[in-house]
Scaffold this motif. Structure first.
Motif, PDB file in Angstrom:
ATOM      1  N   PHE A  75      -0.512  -1.678  -5.966  1.00 34.42           N
ATOM      2  CA  PHE A  75       0.634  -0.924  -5.468  1.00 34.42           C
ATOM      3  C   PHE A  75       1.958  -1.610  -5.791  1.00 34.42           C
ATOM      4  O   PHE A  75       2.971  -0.955  -5.993  1.00 34.42           O
ATOM      5  CB  PHE A  75       0.507  -0.722  -3.957  1.00 34.42           C
ATOM      6  CG  PHE A  75      -0.706   0.063  -3.549  1.00 34.42           C
ATOM      7  CD1 PHE A  75      -0.733   1.433  -3.696  1.00 34.42           C
ATOM      8  CD2 PHE A  75      -1.826  -0.566  -3.030  1.00 34.42           C
ATOM      9  CE1 PHE A  75      -1.850   2.170  -3.322  1.00 34.42           C
ATOM     10  CE2 PHE A  75      -2.949   0.153  -2.658  1.00 34.42           C
ATOM     11  CZ  PHE A  75      -2.961   1.521  -2.809  1.00 34.42           C
ATOM     12  N   LEU A  86      -4.074   7.809  -4.162  1.00 41.43           N
ATOM     13  CA  LEU A  86      -4.182   6.542  -4.889  1.00 41.43           C
ATOM     14  C   LEU A  86      -5.377   5.753  -4.380  1.00 41.43           C
ATOM     15  O   LEU A  86      -5.546   5.599  -3.168  1.00 41.43           O
ATOM     16  CB  LEU A  86      -2.897   5.721  -4.700  1.00 41.43           C
ATOM     17  CG  LEU A  86      -1.616   6.350  -5.265  1.00 41.43           C
ATOM     18  CD1 LEU A  86      -0.405   5.559  -4.814  1.00 41.43           C
ATOM     19  CD2 LEU A  86      -1.673   6.414  -6.780  1.00 41.43           C
ATOM     20  N   LYS A 115       0.846  -1.194   0.000  1.00 42.42           N
ATOM     21  CA  LYS A 115       0.000   0.000   0.000  1.00 42.42           C
ATOM     22  C   LYS A 115       0.881   1.245   0.000  1.00 42.42           C
ATOM     23  O   LYS A 115       1.943   1.266   0.619  1.00 42.42           O
ATOM     24  CB  LYS A 115      -0.935   0.018   1.219  1.00 42.42           C
ATOM     25  CG  LYS A 115      -1.968   1.140   1.177  1.00 42.42           C
ATOM     26  CD  LYS A 115      -2.937   1.040   2.340  1.00 42.42           C
ATOM     27  CE  LYS A 115      -3.981   2.155   2.267  1.00 42.42           C
ATOM     28  NZ  LYS A 115      -4.938   2.094   3.395  1.00 42.42           N
ATOM     29  N   ILE A 116       0.414   2.272  -0.702  1.00 44.52           N
ATOM     30  CA  ILE A 116       1.075   3.577  -0.708  1.00 44.52           C
ATOM     31  C   ILE A 116       0.007   4.627  -0.434  1.00 44.52           C
ATOM     32  O   ILE A 116      -1.022   4.663  -1.105  1.00 44.52           O
ATOM     33  CB  ILE A 116       1.771   3.853  -2.052  1.00 44.52           C
ATOM     34  CG1 ILE A 116       2.829   2.783  -2.343  1.00 44.52           C
ATOM     35  CG2 ILE A 116       2.405   5.239  -2.047  1.00 44.52           C
ATOM     36  CD1 ILE A 116       3.447   2.897  -3.716  1.00 44.52           C
ATOM     37  N   SER A 117       0.238   5.441   0.553  1.00 46.64           N
ATOM     38  CA  SER A 117      -0.728   6.493   0.890  1.00 46.64           C
ATOM     39  C   SER A 117       0.027   7.772   1.210  1.00 46.64           C
ATOM     40  O   SER A 117       1.242   7.772   1.393  1.00 46.64           O
ATOM     41  CB  SER A 117      -1.603   6.071   2.075  1.00 46.64           C
ATOM     42  OG  SER A 117      -0.808   5.774   3.210  1.00 46.64           O
ATOM     43  N   ILE A 150       4.619   4.152   2.891  1.00 47.02           N
ATOM     44  CA  ILE A 150       4.730   2.971   2.023  1.00 47.02           C
ATOM     45  C   ILE A 150       4.747   1.735   2.916  1.00 47.02           C
ATOM     46  O   ILE A 150       5.636   1.584   3.753  1.00 47.02           O
ATOM     47  CB  ILE A 150       5.995   3.033   1.164  1.00 47.02           C
ATOM     48  CG1 ILE A 150       5.969   4.291   0.283  1.00 47.02           C
ATOM     49  CG2 ILE A 150       6.132   1.771   0.307  1.00 47.02           C
ATOM     50  CD1 ILE A 150       7.228   4.515  -0.513  1.00 47.02           C
ATOM     51  N   THR A 161      -5.676   0.018  -6.015  1.00 47.30           N
ATOM     52  CA  THR A 161      -4.494   0.130  -6.876  1.00 47.30           C
ATOM     53  C   THR A 161      -3.581  -1.079  -6.675  1.00 47.30           C
ATOM     54  O   THR A 161      -3.431  -1.583  -5.566  1.00 47.30           O
ATOM     55  CB  THR A 161      -3.717   1.418  -6.530  1.00 47.30           C
ATOM     56  OG1 THR A 161      -4.578   2.537  -6.714  1.00 47.30           O
ATOM     57  CG2 THR A 161      -2.490   1.575  -7.418  1.00 47.30           C
TER      58      THR A 161
END
Length: 987
Positions: free
Chosen positions: A656, A650, A642-644, A673, A654
């Protein structure tokens, strides 16, 4: 969440100790019973239950939402999940099927062919995974898993009960069933071989072993059949009276490899040898007990890494590691027996004698099986027995010392008999002493130990079967000690810990005596284990290395340590076990590696003659050979899950893990990340590290934290990430992500270019406007100056032509009257006034005709004035001294004012000073300095009052920005001085 396990050798119906992890609903697992398991190309595990589809990224479980979108699944009742040829995932449900593409993290939804046929009876995938076969009551629909197209439809009289194809090149063969029995049928060649069942026993599962052998599993037994020779070659009951349940499915028996099946037997998993056609090995936990204590296993799946996934009815999902584990565990099923305070490994007698906290002695064999227990609890005691120390007296006997007790025991390690023994106390007063908790006896020769109880120093000796205790008068020297490690906690060896050498070393690392836990030697260097890290000193006491959490040590509070045969340091602490190799590289072991727990016990460590290391902890005993702990194996596959960022950027759906380039706004620059590693261990067992290329000189160690938090300024960055079982300073990046933080609009190149262009244009127009304005003003000034000059010339001409003529006419008339009437005072006075008017008029005309006057002309004008006045005063002499270095300019106004000042002063000399000499000096450079001096009677400056003449002089000096000074002394004379800054030089 984790249970810890190891591998033993396998014989006929032996056991294999395995390490496994358990996931439950509290970890995010679905509460529904899992009916199917698969794996995609990323290594994610997919789990199918009746009404839910989940995937596991090694760290977290994710549920796919219901719906028709590309990130949704439209099924409400699920039947099967399979892996296709491209390692995509096929999910079958009541209204069709969906294909999951791991590259795009999206689903493609497809309606089932021939909707009139219920295809959900049996769904198979061919061995080469190129074909998906849907079967129902004799119909076989084949789908090409590469093209995703329906290819063939077969109609047979018998229905499929299992897939019989066993290799990637064979045609489609099935186990089928009709009223005549069970058959091995090739649906493409339309051939079949019948399998006899003379006893009419219902067989639940059929498995193809090879081209000629089939195994059929019934309720109470299994049968092996030779197809080519058409005969039964073996029939045998299941081990230990187990039975096969009628609800068993094909996926409950899976291939482990070419040599064996893995088979569910109720609450156990067994290995079935294909060549011997027999159940050979049962999977058990690290402590030798069953892997499942409640419920049944329902599904098996072996992933690409060789990890076995097994679902249960009541105990969650098991992740079972089938690989041989290097770390052994000795533990009891009773938690109260697992706190290992001290122990004595004895491979000669195949025993591990463990002293516990509260359960007395527990004796294991070297395979980890409990073979004897001695609680050693006194009658009426409310608490259990704490074993303080176990001393090896010889090759057979050991002495067991109990905390706070006066009874000692002698254990025979050969026959495991035990008896209380008497102690021969050499001094009566020491007979009252009792073993304490932290003092650890130190063996100094085969039959003698030193044992300190604070300041009381004792010797324990063994001779001729008797144990004696006596006071020790000699002092043990650290430098002469040859038995290590030596434990010093709580004054256990005060004479060593208080020695000058040890105190000097402790001072160098900022610690005190009570911080020292143990001392050991590595070659010629001293190792100090403390409550604040581990330190290495030279034999002269020079600090060589410091090992703390700052440079990778798992924990600073050291409990025990030892040096292995290759001179690596191993130490236990509150967070597992750490290894420090001869290059100073640190590796850490934790519970997911197979350790009994994270926390170990003080002084509970040993090394056997063959180099095996033992560590005692709060939940059992671990043992391993250092060479088996490969710090480079099992790096796993690093995944970005996960990327936030601080602003929604995003979408949650997604992919990721496929992202390699990211761009964020400058207001969205706090980036998180999240990571996972898919390998033989859980994601939390891996060490994570990262660095920003060009910014970080070295890798940043996240340890087991699976999250990177960044706050970045506008610019471009390359983020490198790596994971492995241990921190690696020379790691190769497993993942690179390009990150760009866009600057605010006012810092972007096009904006700066635009602003620069506008600024230049604005400056150019402003400069042009200012220049034009200055030009216009200058032009106006020139025009005005010309007008003034014209007016000045006109006035000059008018004065000369009119006033000059009238004055000249007046003087001529006076001369005429004098000639007629003779000289009279009135006529002389009129003539003098007329001359004064004419002189003033000349001066005014002279000024009007000159805008600027140089010093030389100014001087000449004043001298002419003086000479004209002195025509009538023969008694007064006049001298002028001129020093004109630079003939600079005076403007007309200043020239008039200075001239008037000098004329006024000169008139005062003539009228009042009674002087006979007048001296005029002028000095011209960057300053104009003028003096007018007489030798008259002077005056008292304190008594003298200013008249109009002096006030006019001062006013004119101020108007000319000149400094006027008057100095006078009675009977000496008066001096007037004028000083003024000059205009630039005239050329």
């Amino acid at each position: 969440m984790s249970l810890l396990l190891v591998v033993l050798g396998t014989n006929a119906q032996s056991t294999q100790r395995v390490k496994f992890n358990v996931f439950k609903s509290s970890d995010g697992l679905s509460k529904q019973v899992i009916k199917g398991i698969s794996e995609d190309e990323n290594g994610f595990i997919w789990l199918l239950s009746d009404h839910q589809l989940q995937w596991f990224d090694g760290s977290n479980f994710h549920t796919v939402p219901f719906g028709n979108g590309i990130h949704q699944i439209p099924g409400s009742l699920f039947y099967e999940i399979l892996q296709g040829f491209e390692k995509d995932i096929w999910i079958f449900y009541n209204s069709g099927y969906s294909i999951y593409n791991p590259k795009t993290f999206s689903f493609k939804h497809i309606k089932l062919p021939n909707q009139k046929i219920n295809w959900q009876e049996q769904i198979f995938v061919s061995p080469n995974k190129k074909q998906i076969i849907l079967s129902n009551n004799g119909y076989y629909q084949v789908i090409n898993s590469i093209t995703k197209q329906t290819t063939k439809l077969f109609k047979k009289k018998s229905k499929a009960v299992g897939l019989a194809s066993i290799n990637k090149t064979s045609q489609l063969e099935f186990f089928t069933e009709d009223r005549l029995g069970i058959h091995l049928e090739n649906i493409e060649k339309n051939t079949r071989v019948s399998i006899p069942n003379h006893q009419k026993v219902p067989y639940y599962i059929f498995k193809r072993v090879n081209d000629s052998t089939i195994v059929a599993f019934a309720e109470k037994h299994f049968l092996a059949y030779d197809i080519k020779n058409k005969k039964i070659i073996k029939q045998s009951p299941y081990p230990f009276g187990f039975g096969m349940k009628s609800f068993i499915k094909n996926k409950d028996i899976i291939n482990k490899n070419d040599q064996a099946f893995l088979i569910i037997m109720e609450n156990e998993i067994w290995e079935f040898d294909k060549s011997r056609l027999n159940f050979t090995t049962k999977l058990v936990g690290l402590n030798g007990t069953s892997t499942l204590n409640q419920g049944y296993y329902t599904s098996l799946f072996l992933d690409s890494k060789g990890v076995l996934w097994a679902n249960t009815t009541l105990s969650g999902l098991h992740e079972i590691l089938l690989q041989k584990q290097p770390i052994k565990l000795f533990s009891s099923i009773l938690p109260e027996e697992n706190f290992i305070k001290c122990f004595l490994p004895d491979k000669r007698n195949n025993t591990i004698v463990c002293g516990t906290f509260g359960a007395g002695l527990i004796i294991y064999d070297t395979n980890g099986n409990i073979i004897k227990k001695y609680p050693l609890k006194k009658l009426g005691a409310k608490t259990g027995t704490i074993v303080s120390a176990i001393l090896a007296l010889d090759k057979i006997y050991c002495l067991v010392m109990l905390y706070g007790r006066d009874d000692f025991y002698m254990l025979n390690r050969k026959d495991l008999s035990i008896k209380q023994t008497n102690i021969n106390y050499k001094e009566k007063e020491i007979a009252k002493e009792r073993p304490n908790y932290y003092s650890i006896p130190l063996q100094i020769n085969p039959t003698e130990f030193i044992y300190n109880l604070g300041s009381l120093k004792l010797n324990i000796k063994y001779k001729n079967g008797l144990v004696s205790v006596e006071k020790r008068t000699n002092t043990i020297s650290l430098l002469k000690l040859n038995s290590f490690p030596a434990y010093t906690k709580y004054e256990a060896l005060i004479e060593i810990s208080s020695s000058s050498f040890v105190q000097s070393c402790l001072q160098k690392i900022g610690l005190i005596e009570s911080s020292l836990v143990y001392i050991d030697k590595r070659k010629n260097n001293w190792i100090f284990g403390t409550s604040n890290g581990l330190y290495e000193f030279s034999k002269k006491g020079t600090l060589l290395n410091s090992y703390t959490t700052k440079n990778g040590l798992g924990n600073n509070y050291i409990y025990a340590g030892i040096v292995d045969n290759d001179y690596n340091i191993w130490c236990s602490h509150e967070k597992g076990i750490s290894k420090i190799d001869t290059n100073g590289i640190i590796s850490n072991l934790s519970k997911p590696d197979g350790l009994q727990d994270e926390e170990f016990n003080y002084g509970a460590i040993a090394k056997t003659t063959d180099g095996e290391l033992y560590f005692g902890g709060i939940n059992g005993l671990n043992a391993f050979y250092p060479s088996d702990i490969n710090t480079n194996h099992d790096n796993g596959k690093l995944i970005v899950t996960k990327i936030s960022s601080n602003e929604p950027h995003l979408p949650e759906d997604t992919a990721f893990w496929n992202l390699n380039d990211l761009e964020f706004r400058h207001t969205d620059n706090r980036i998180k990340i999240q990571l996972s590693t898919i390998g033989y261990s859980t994601a939390t067992a891996y060490n994570y590290q990262y660095k920003l290329v060009g910014i970080d000189k070295e890798w940043k160690n996240l340890r087991n934290t699976r999250e990177i938090n960044l706050a970045l300024n506008p610019g471009s960055y390359t983020l490198e990430i790596a994971s492995g079982r241990f921190f690696n300073k020379r790691a190769i990046a497993q993942k690179r992500i390009q990150i760009r933080i866009s600057p605010p609009i006012y810092l972007r190149w096009w904006f700066l270019l635009l602003v620069g262009g506008l600024s230049v244009t604005t400056i150019w127009f402003a400069a042009k406007y200012i220049t034009n304005r200055k030009y216009r003003k200058k032009l106006q000034a020139i025009q005005l100056q010309e007008q003034l000059e014209f007016e000045r010339q006109r006035i000059s001409r008018d004065l000369h032509d009119n006033m000059g003529a009238y004055t000249s006419a007046l003087m001529a008339n006076v001369d005429k009257l004098k000639h007629i009437q003779g000289n009279t005072k009135e006529l002389d006075k009129i003539q003098d006034n007329a001359e004064h008017i004419l002189n003033s008029l000349r001066e005014t005309i002279w000024v009007l005709n000159n805008k600027e006057i140089n010093i030389a002309n100014f001087t000449d004008e004043f001298k002419n004035y003086c000479f004209n006045v002195l025509k009538h005063f023969d008694a007064i002499s006049f001298e002028a001294i001129e020093t004109i270095e630079e003939n600079r300019l005076l403007n007309a106004s200043d020239a008039i004012n200075l001239n008037k000042i000098l004329q006024e002063a000169f008139q005062n000399i003539i009228k009042h000073s009674k002087a006979t000499k007048v001296l005029f000096t002028i000095h011209g450079s960057n300053k104009l300095i003028i003096t007018l001096k007489d030798n008259g009677i002077g005056f008292n400056q304190e008594k003298k009052t200013n008249g109009n003449g002096l006030e006019n002089m001062e006013w004119r000096a101020m108007e000319s920005k000149a400094i006027l000074s008057i100095f006078s002394e009675e009977n000496t004379g008066t001096t007037i001085s004028i000083v003024k800054d000059m205009l630039p030089k005239e050329y």
